[in-house]
Design an enzyme around this catalytic site. Structure first.
Site, mmCIF file in Angstrom:
data_model
loop_
_atom_site.group_PDB
_atom_site.id
_atom_site.type_symbol
_atom_site.label_atom_id
_atom_site.label_comp_id
_atom_site.label_asym_id
_atom_site.label_seq_id
_atom_site.Cartn_x
_atom_site.Cartn_y
_atom_site.Cartn_z
ATOM 1 C CG HIS A 17 -0.726 1.719 -5.832
ATOM 2 N ND1 HIS A 17 -0.346 0.860 -4.985
ATOM 3 C CD2 HIS A 17 -1.650 1.360 -6.873
ATOM 4 C CE1 HIS A 17 -1.428 -0.147 -5.131
ATOM 5 N NE2 HIS A 17 -2.083 0.204 -6.146
ATOM 6 C CE LYS A 41 -10.457 -6.028 -2.528
ATOM 7 N NZ LYS A 41 -9.523 -4.833 -3.292
ATOM 8 C CB SER A 131 -1.426 -4.247 -3.429
ATOM 9 O OG SER A 131 -1.232 -2.949 -3.293
#
Length: 382
Positions: A17, A41, A131
């Protein structure tokens, strides 16, 4: 281009990122990170925590033209247009990524009248970093050393603190504790992980990494040898405190680091029975250990020395950290002292007296000898 956006859940933000954000910086005067808060989430960090981690990670790089905005109840592409970003930037790692992102970008533009998308391809070493990839690393021995390679420092620090916090809450059974006990334990967690103990900036080895690695070793030892719950608890209590007090030199007549740590533990009043863990902490003091008998002494000493038997990359990180910890010593003096210490430990390992617990001896003894011999050879060649 005046402004470009980058969006995601970023839980946690990774070096992949960060690479995309830096690419955006090369294209625009300002970058806005749109942080999605998706109720479907269950992120490890809250949106506010993620915002802080991202801001700290960018500040660490000296990037002063990156803004972080939390998006709630809106489409990211539409939020980007509202903030003056005509384009979003996305990293593409695979053809599957492209197919998915292309569909999203068509929806963003044709349906939502939102920002258009610019696609960039990260370098090969970041191609698999995401992630979810980073989250999957957590757990086994050495996970923290591996994770550290893939996330910026502030994200790593936050993740490690969260992991340690969970271990701490399990140790003191927060689920059953009353408010007073929880507040008391919270204060000690903050103290142990803070600047005066394992979280101190001068702690290059006896630090949060050391805590995580040791607690991971204890978890593996418990899973493989099935000790009693009480023995596990005592070893964990002792390990949390055994290096809490650490100074290179103490005044004449002052207690050793281990004795000071034992006294700190006794003064914490965290447990119902404090003496077993205090004796175990004292047993890690090489000035006292020969005269102190404790049924769990071999385990705690082995946990503390397990770093010597890790793979080469972890061992090299450890060796560099030890040099930083003793930065006050000139090179010649450090080489002399370090070689002497390694020679002593190596001889103990060759005599099968370094890891006195059978589980740890089987795991680490031979590798520890190889690691220490290589480091001594390197020190001799400098």
């Amino acid at each position: 281009m005046k402004k470009i956006g980058f969006s995601g859940t970023l839980d946690p933000i990774t070096n992949g990122h960060m690479w995309v954000i830096n690419e955006a910086r090369s294209m625009a005067d300002e970058v806005v990170v749109f942080l999605s808060e998706n109720s479907a989430k269950k992120p490890k960090f809250t949106a506010e925590e993620r915002k802080s981690i991202i801001a700290l990670s960018c500040a660490e790089q000296g990037w002063n033209n990156v803004q972080v905005v939390i998006v709630r109840g809106d489409y990211t592409a539409r939020a980007a247009r509202k903030h003056g970003a005509e384009y979003l930037i996305r990293g593409i790692r695979t053809t599957a990524d492209f197919d998915y992102e292309n569909l999203i970008q068509q929806t963003n533009v044709d349906v939502l009248q939102g920002a258009k998308t610019i696609f960039v391809m990260p370098p090969r070493d970041l191609g698999s970093v995401s992630s979810s990839f980073v989250k999957a690393l957590e757990g086994p021995i050495g996970w923290n050393w591996i994770m550290k390679k893939f996330v910026p420092g502030p994200a790593y620090h936050a993740w490690v603190l969260g992991w340690l916090r969970n271990e701490w809450e399990l140790l003191w059974d927060y689920a059953q504790a009353d408010e007073s006990a929880i507040n008391h334990a919270d204060a000690w967690f903050a103290r142990l992980t803070g600047a005066t103990a394992y979280g101190g900036t001068a702690r290059h080895y006896h630090n949060l990494d050391h805590l995580v690695h040791g607690l991971s070793e204890i978890r593996a030892w418990a899973a493989n040898t099935k000790p009693s719950a009480l023995d596990i608890e005592i070893v964990k209590q002792a390990f949390w405190f055994h290096d809490a007090e650490y100074e290179h030199a103490r005044d004449a007549g002052a207690p050793s680091n281990e004795e000071a740590s034992a006294q700190l533990w006794l003064g914490s009043h965290l447990g119902q029975e404090m003496d077993p863990a205090a004796a175990l902490i004292r047993a890690t003091d090489h000035f006292q250990e020969a005269s102190i008998e404790h049924p769990l002494k071999a385990v705690l000493l082995s946990v503390d020395l397990a770093i010597l038997g890790q793979d080469d990359e972890v061992y090299q990180n450890y060796a560099r950290a030890i040099r930083q910890e003793y930065a006050h010593l000139p090179d010649d003096e450090y080489r002399r002292q370090r070689t002497g210490a390694l020679g002593h430990l190596c001889r103990k390992a060759e005599a099968h007296k370094l890891f006195c617990d059978p589980y740890f001896a089987a795991q680490y003894n031979d590798r520890a000898i190889d690691n220490m011999e290589r480091e001594m050879a390197r020190l001799a060649g400098e």
